[in-house]
Design a protein around this motif. Sequence first.
Motif, short mmCIF file in Angstrom:
data_model
loop_
_atom_site.label_atom_id
_atom_site.label_comp_id
_atom_site.label_asym_id
_atom_site.label_seq_id
_atom_site.Cartn_x
_atom_site.Cartn_y
_atom_site.Cartn_z
N ALA A 106 0.86 -1.19 0.00
CA ALA A 106 0.00 0.00 0.00
C ALA A 106 0.89 1.24 0.00
O ALA A 106 1.83 1.33 0.80
N ASP A 107 0.62 2.16 -0.90
CA ASP A 107 1.40 3.40 -0.95
C ASP A 107 1.20 4.21 0.33
O ASP A 107 0.20 4.05 1.03
N ASP A 108 2.13 5.08 0.59
CA ASP A 108 2.05 5.99 1.73
C ASP A 108 1.70 7.38 1.22
O ASP A 108 1.95 7.72 0.06
N PHE A 109 1.10 8.19 2.11
CA PHE A 109 0.69 9.54 1.74
C PHE A 109 1.14 10.52 2.82
O PHE A 109 1.08 10.20 4.00
N ALA A 110 1.56 11.69 2.39
CA ALA A 110 1.82 12.81 3.29
C ALA A 110 0.65 13.77 3.10
O ALA A 110 0.44 14.29 2.00
N ILE A 111 -0.13 13.96 4.15
CA ILE A 111 -1.26 14.88 4.11
C ILE A 111 -0.80 16.19 4.74
O ILE A 111 -0.38 16.20 5.90
#
Length: 115
Positions: A106-111
């Motif tokens: 699963a990709d990671d995200f910076a919010i």
Amino acid sequence: MSSLSAWSYTAQATIWKRSGAASEYRDPVFEAPVVIACDYQGGLSKRVGDIGSEKVVKNTIWTEYALADTGDYILIGVSTEVDPIAAGADEIMQAIRYADTFDRLADDFAIITGA
């Protein structure tokens, strides 16, 4: 969840997605709050200059939650409040996608939120 994410995303945040609808006063309507696993870092808030103020990064929240978008709201911690503004949530300025380099699960995200 990747093995590294399970190790590092030990905090929780609450996100409110915009439903796409608007109230009779044209205020945005939000879906029910969702609690996500994350980690986070605080940043700067507002810069005030001679000619006004500008938005700058307030918080960066790392997560595998893939549905965050500009205009949604997020709060570090858990909230059941239906109104993100009343809960003290911050508006999302941008969500940046990063590859899951090690596990490819699963990709990671910076919010990124702004003030």
